[in-house]
Design an enzyme around this catalytic site. Structure first.
Site, PDB file in Angstrom:
ATOM      1  N   GLY A   1      15.923 -13.226  12.033  1.00  0.00           N
ATOM      2  CA  GLY A   1      14.708 -13.723  11.319  1.00  0.00           C
ATOM      3  C   GLY A   1      13.581 -12.219  11.529  1.00  0.00           C
ATOM      4  O   GLY A   1      12.727 -12.457  11.133  1.00  0.00           O
ATOM      5  N   THR A   2      13.122 -11.235  11.858  1.00  0.00           N
ATOM      6  CA  THR A   2      12.828 -10.353  11.791  1.00  0.00           C
ATOM      7  C   THR A   2      12.739  -9.820  10.447  1.00  0.00           C
ATOM      8  O   THR A   2      11.672 -10.399  10.340  1.00  0.00           O
ATOM      9  CB  THR A   2      13.176  -9.479  12.503  1.00  0.00           C
ATOM     10  OG1 THR A   2      12.994  -9.468  14.188  1.00  0.00           O
ATOM     11  CG2 THR A   2      11.811  -8.097  12.601  1.00  0.00           C
TER      12      THR A   2
ATOM     13  N   ASN B   1       7.770 -19.413  20.912  1.00  0.00           N
ATOM     14  CA  ASN B   1       8.639 -18.976  21.510  1.00  0.00           C
ATOM     15  C   ASN B   1       8.822 -18.977  23.413  1.00  0.00           C
ATOM     16  O   ASN B   1       9.545 -19.397  23.760  1.00  0.00           O
ATOM     17  CB  ASN B   1       9.358 -17.828  21.514  1.00  0.00           C
ATOM     18  CG  ASN B   1       8.326 -16.852  20.768  1.00  0.00           C
ATOM     19  OD1 ASN B   1       7.797 -17.022  20.118  1.00  0.00           O
ATOM     20  ND2 ASN B   1       8.755 -15.477  21.467  1.00  0.00           N
TER      21      ASN B   1
ATOM     22  N   GLN C   1      12.575 -20.624  16.531  1.00  0.00           N
ATOM     23  CA  GLN C   1      12.568 -21.899  17.830  1.00  0.00           C
ATOM     24  C   GLN C   1      12.394 -23.315  17.447  1.00  0.00           C
ATOM     25  O   GLN C   1      12.979 -23.920  18.376  1.00  0.00           O
ATOM     26  CB  GLN C   1      11.510 -21.558  18.300  1.00  0.00           C
ATOM     27  CG  GLN C   1      11.675 -19.469  19.852  1.00  0.00           C
ATOM     28  CD  GLN C   1      12.793 -19.701  20.164  1.00  0.00           C
ATOM     29  OE1 GLN C   1      12.974 -20.393  20.586  1.00  0.00           O
ATOM     30  NE2 GLN C   1      13.086 -18.001  20.026  1.00  0.00           N
TER      31      GLN C   1
ATOM     32  N   SER D   1      17.583 -17.631  12.531  1.00  0.00           N
ATOM     33  CA  SER D   1      18.096 -16.381  13.427  1.00  0.00           C
ATOM     34  C   SER D   1      19.455 -17.448  13.771  1.00  0.00           C
ATOM     35  O   SER D   1      19.121 -18.071  14.230  1.00  0.00           O
ATOM     36  CB  SER D   1      16.591 -15.671  14.094  1.00  0.00           C
ATOM     37  OG  SER D   1      18.223 -15.208  14.698  1.00  0.00           O
ATOM     38  N   GLY D   2      19.915 -16.029  13.636  1.00  0.00           N
ATOM     39  CA  GLY D   2      21.463 -16.723  13.905  1.00  0.00           C
ATOM     40  C   GLY D   2      22.054 -16.994  15.514  1.00  0.00           C
ATOM     41  O   GLY D   2      22.485 -17.596  15.708  1.00  0.00           O
ATOM     42  N   HIS D   3      21.027 -15.905  16.380  1.00  0.00           N
ATOM     43  CA  HIS D   3      21.122 -15.655  17.791  1.00  0.00           C
ATOM     44  C   HIS D   3      20.366 -16.448  18.490  1.00  0.00           C
ATOM     45  O   HIS D   3      20.927 -16.142  19.398  1.00  0.00           O
ATOM     46  CB  HIS D   3      21.759 -13.968  17.930  1.00  0.00           C
ATOM     47  CG  HIS D   3      20.242 -13.837  18.006  1.00  0.00           C
ATOM     48  ND1 HIS D   3      19.179 -13.511  19.861  1.00  0.00           N
ATOM     49  CD2 HIS D   3      19.530 -13.492  17.437  1.00  0.00           C
ATOM     50  CE1 HIS D   3      18.441 -13.156  19.669  1.00  0.00           C
ATOM     51  NE2 HIS D   3      18.114 -12.789  17.841  1.00  0.00           N
TER      52      HIS D   3
ATOM     53  N   THR E   1      25.705  -5.335   0.388  1.00  0.00           N
ATOM     54  CA  THR E   1      27.049  -6.449   0.363  1.00  0.00           C
ATOM     55  C   THR E   1      26.811  -7.223   1.659  1.00  0.00           C
ATOM     56  O   THR E   1      26.113  -6.673   3.012  1.00  0.00           O
ATOM     57  CB  THR E   1      28.261  -5.487   0.909  1.00  0.00           C
ATOM     58  OG1 THR E   1      28.047  -4.422   0.012  1.00  0.00           O
ATOM     59  CG2 THR E   1      29.836  -6.370   0.648  1.00  0.00           C
TER      60      THR E   1
ATOM     61  N   CYS F   1      10.315  -9.036  23.906  1.00  0.00           N
ATOM     62  CA  CYS F   1       9.582  -8.159  23.390  1.00  0.00           C
ATOM     63  C   CYS F   1       8.320  -7.938  24.101  1.00  0.00           C
ATOM     64  O   CYS F   1       8.267  -6.456  23.756  1.00  0.00           O
ATOM     65  CB  CYS F   1       9.231  -8.811  21.371  1.00  0.00           C
ATOM     66  SG  CYS F   1      10.071  -9.139  20.922  1.00  0.00           S
TER      67      CYS F   1
HETATM   68  C1  LIG Z   1      13.995 -14.086  18.379  1.00  0.00           C
HETATM   69  C2  LIG Z   1      12.202 -14.514  17.304  1.00  0.00           C
HETATM   70  C3  LIG Z   1      12.080 -13.798  16.150  1.00  0.00           C
HETATM   71  C4  LIG Z   1      13.352 -13.029  15.344  1.00  0.00           C
HETATM   72  O1  LIG Z   1      14.250 -13.402  15.540  1.00  0.00           O
HETATM   73  P1  LIG Z   1      15.875 -11.678  14.886  1.00  0.00           P
HETATM   74  O2  LIG Z   1      17.132 -12.653  14.462  1.00  0.00           O
HETATM   75  O3  LIG Z   1      15.884 -11.208  16.609  1.00  0.00           O
HETATM   76  O4  LIG Z   1      15.102 -10.300  14.829  1.00  0.00           O
HETATM   77  C5  LIG Z   1      11.241 -14.138  15.037  1.00  0.00           C
HETATM   78  N1  LIG Z   1      10.525 -15.350  15.361  1.00  0.00           N
HETATM   79  C6  LIG Z   1      10.929 -16.002  16.764  1.00  0.00           C
HETATM   80  C7  LIG Z   1      10.026 -16.356  17.071  1.00  0.00           C
HETATM   81  C8  LIG Z   1      11.968 -15.340  17.487  1.00  0.00           C
HETATM   82  O5  LIG Z   1      12.592 -16.611  18.916  1.00  0.00           O
END
Ligand SMILES: *Cc1c(COP(=O)(O)O)cnc(C)c1O
Length: 382
Positions: free
Chosen positions: A69-70, A149, A177, A197-199, A235, A323
């Site tokens: 996401g970042t 978030n 989110q 974002s995957g996680h 890659t 964060c």
């Molecule tokens: C977690 C989050 C991110 C960052 O994503 P990462 O994959 O951890 O870099 C960005 N924006 C929001 C709203 C998030 O909750």
């Protein structure tokens, strides 16, 4: 351990992990190579792109894999700023964005760009009128998150996308989110760029997507080979891309049922805590919020102390965004909503997920009131 912090990260889904494993163990090849086994890796990679595109209702050529996401947010914001710098130097965002949006914007301010940070109302919804008024002929980009978030508030993305489109301004949304929590249909909602974002959706860490609508032109930040249609070199992370696509698919398929289940649990937690703890404030909008998130402020105690006591009882929660915890500043999101700093210090966030049950909620309803009572009895502020 009871995990109630799903907005900061999630445990990888078994179905996701099992689809990834063969691409760590057996087929480790580079999808750009010529031999058949590498061509097979190329095929699954492109299938993954198509799966994500189908879930979001866009084209596979509009899906770019990134490291998370970042990176997606940085690419959208800096990539637009760099590409459109001769057309204008003004960017609009909000005061409640994730730091992965706020800090690229701050960095661009140092490079000569001007950024307007639009305020929100007391429920955490962006003032659309203020946003409209902030637009100038110099405005090249608007970036507003879809779902916050910390408080789970859902922003009027469709309306903002229409305003931006009318003015020829690129519109980016951080939807990290939103995916898996509300329907995201890019055919209906005409944003130009979207991050995920995957996680955050039971996929692996270190993988994400930037959707870039056809006809939207941004500059690359990472230069090298011609990977990802020459927008993002390096890659391809084949196992994680496959994991991400599976995670997006599961999140999209199970969304309706999971939302119904989670909103019942969240509401039980919310009303239960309101009944058991005097002087608490529920943060965010009562309807326009996702079903898994409960943000509250407990007066006369510090959120961080409550978290430590919850941890001693094997309950994982958060005081806001991961964060900002560890630093002593109250949440910028709560302050932007006009909450007094003394009250914002007492903030707590519970974000529920797939494995949470009614027993988990009962345990919190049993333990948290006792923690608060104990802390308050020692508090000098009360
Ligand atoms: C977690 C989050 C991110 C960052 O994503 P990462 O994959 O951890 O870099 C960005 N924006 C929001 C709203 C998030 O909750």
């Amino acid at each position: 351990m009871m995990y109630l912090d799903h907005n900061s990260t999630t445990k990888i889904d078994k179905r996701v992990l099992s689809r990834m494993m063969p691409y760590f163990r057996e087929n480790f090849t580079n999808p750009s190579s010529i031999y058949r086994i590498a061509q097979e890796a190329r095929e699954v990679l492109e299938d993954a792109r198509e799966t994500v595109a189908n879930c979001l209702k866009c084209g596979p050529k509009e899906i770019y894999f990134t490291s998370g996401g970042t990176e997606s947010n940085n690419l959208a914001i800096k990539g637009t700023a760099w590409r459109r710098r001769r057309e204008g130097n003004h960017i609009i965002t909000s005061r409640i964005e994730h730091h992965a949006v706020l800090n690229p914007c701050r960095w661009l301010e140092g490079m000569g760009f001007r950024v307007s940070y639009i305020p929100v109302d007391s429920t955490g919804i962006v003032h659309v009128d203020a946003l409209r008024k902030a637009i100038t002929p110099q405005t090249i980009l608007i970036s507003i998150m879809w779902v916050n978030n910390e408080i789970g508030t859902i922003q009027p993305i469709k309306e903002i996308a229409e305003i931006a489109r009318e003015k020829g301004i690129y519109f980016h949304t951080d939807a990290v989110q939103a995916i898996g929590k509300i329907p995201v249909n890019l055919k209906e909602i005409r944003v130009d760029m979207l991050s995920l974002s995957g996680h955050k959706i039971y996929g692996p860490k270190g993988i994400g997507v930037l959707f870039v609508r056809e006809g939207t032109h941004i500059e690359s930040l990472i230069h090298g080979g011609s990977h990802e249609m020459s927008l993002r070199a390096g890659t391809e992370n084949v196992p994680e891309i496959i994991g991400l696509s599976e995670a997006v698919k599961i999140a999209t398929t199970e969304l309706g049922e999971e939302n119904r289940r989670l909103s019942i649990l969240r509401d039980k937690l919310e009303t239960g805590l309101q009944e058991r703890i005097p002087d608490i404030i529920i943060n965010g909008h009562r309807e326009k919020r996702v079903s898994n998130t409960l943000s509250l402020c407990i007066r006369y105690v510090e959120g961080e102390s409550v978290l430590l006591h919850l941890d001693l009882n094997e309950i994982c929660a958060s005081s806001g965004s991961a964060c900002t915890s560890g630093s002593t500043k109250p949440s910028h999101v709560l302050l932007a909503m006009g909450i007094e700093p003394e009250i914002a210090y007492g903030s707590l966030r519970f974000s529920l997920g797939r494995k949470n049950t009614e027993e988990d909620i009962d345990k919190v309803l049993d333990i948290l009131p006792r923690i608060v009572e104990k802390l308050r009895s020692m508090s000098p502020y009360k």
